[in-house]
Design a protein around this motif. Structure first.
Motif, mmCIF file in Angstrom:
data_model
loop_
_atom_site.group_PDB
_atom_site.id
_atom_site.type_symbol
_atom_site.label_atom_id
_atom_site.label_comp_id
_atom_site.label_asym_id
_atom_site.label_seq_id
_atom_site.Cartn_x
_atom_site.Cartn_y
_atom_site.Cartn_z
ATOM 1 N N PRO A 11 0.703 -1.126 -0.012
ATOM 2 C CA PRO A 11 -0.002 0.137 -0.115
ATOM 3 C C PRO A 11 0.820 1.130 -0.110
ATOM 4 N N ARG A 40 -0.516 5.670 8.815
ATOM 5 C CA ARG A 40 -0.609 4.984 7.610
ATOM 6 C C ARG A 40 0.082 5.774 6.619
ATOM 7 N N GLU A 199 -7.343 -4.261 10.415
ATOM 8 C CA GLU A 199 -6.170 -3.931 9.317
ATOM 9 C C GLU A 199 -6.954 -3.882 7.858
ATOM 10 N N THR A 203 -7.542 -0.761 5.438
ATOM 11 C CA THR A 203 -7.197 -0.944 4.090
ATOM 12 C C THR A 203 -8.014 -0.772 2.754
ATOM 13 N N GLU A 207 -7.937 2.537 0.586
ATOM 14 C CA GLU A 207 -7.984 2.523 -0.895
ATOM 15 C C GLU A 207 -9.127 3.060 -1.430
#
Length: 225
Positions: A11, A40, A199, A203, A207
């Motif tokens: 990522p 992140r 998680e 994610t 995204e």
């Protein structure tokens, strides 16, 4: 013939936007999401700090009596936060768990008509234009889900929030973002999304934020809207 090795794309650690604001009613998970996305994408955080408002606990106990002082204190706090946001941008990628523009939402919801007019006059004296977010992530959840989360985290003053106030607040947020057009808005149904503990959920949402291209889009886990 040999099979080529499987390539896994990591990522991106680069923030997709310079300034992201997370918004939504109390209990929906704004601060937790802002913190996790900041980690992140290596973004600086600026949090709302409602605990700094000395009238807030009394407001939850007696809304009518303390609505004006609590909103005036938030107006002063917002003016300071506008300066803090401006100081970070554009050199630093920033994520916040509030929008400075939401002051009027709470004031209009909680103040009587004469107090609202007084608030508007006083707020205009201290108001300074705030930088506009590159993206607003609006977290939605039903009043029932919010009430359950508030009960679970058991912050003493929040336990005094009435069901009527929570329902009115959800309606006010929906109306606010229905008309809001200053920045792109990704509306996220947060009822079945748990980016704090999952998680995979984090994610999934990250995204979706990275692929945001329109002015108003919607995200519900498990669907494509």
């Amino acid at each position: 013939m040999s099979t080529p090795p499987l390539t896994v794309t990591a990522p991106s650690s680069q923030p997709p936007f310079r300034y992201i604001a997370i918004e939504g009613p109390i209990g929906v998970g704004k601060t937790s999401l802002a913190q996790r996305l900041a980690e992140r994408w290596s973004m600086r955080t600026l949090f709302e700090r409602p605990e700094d408002n000395p009238f807030l606990e009394r407001f939850y106990r007696d809304t009518a009596r303390y609505a004006l002082p609590v909103q005036l204190h938030f107006a002063l706090q917002r003016a300071q936060q506008v300066q803090e946001i401006a100081a970070h941008l554009p050199s630093t990628a920033l994520i916040t768990d509030f929008m400075t523009q939401k002051n009027s939402l709470f004031a209009r919801l909680t103040l009587s008509e004469d107090e609202w007019q007084l608030y508007r006059m006083l707020a205009a004296r201290i108001d300074t234009p705030a930088p506009t977010p590159d993206l607003v992530v609006y977290l939605q959840a039903s009043p029932e889900v919010l009430f359950s989360r508030i009960q679970k985290r058991a912050v003493a003053m929040e336990l005094q929030i009435s069901d009527a106030y929570l329902r009115a607040l959800c309606d006010a947020y929906n109306t606010f973002f229905y008309h809001y057009d200053q920045a792109p808005v990704l509306t996220v149904n947060a009822e079945h999304l748990n980016p704090l503990e999952s998680e995979a959920d984090l994610t999934l949402l990250a995204e979706r934020i990275q692929t945001m291209r329109g002015r108003k889009e919607f995200f519900v886990k498990g669907t494509s809207l």
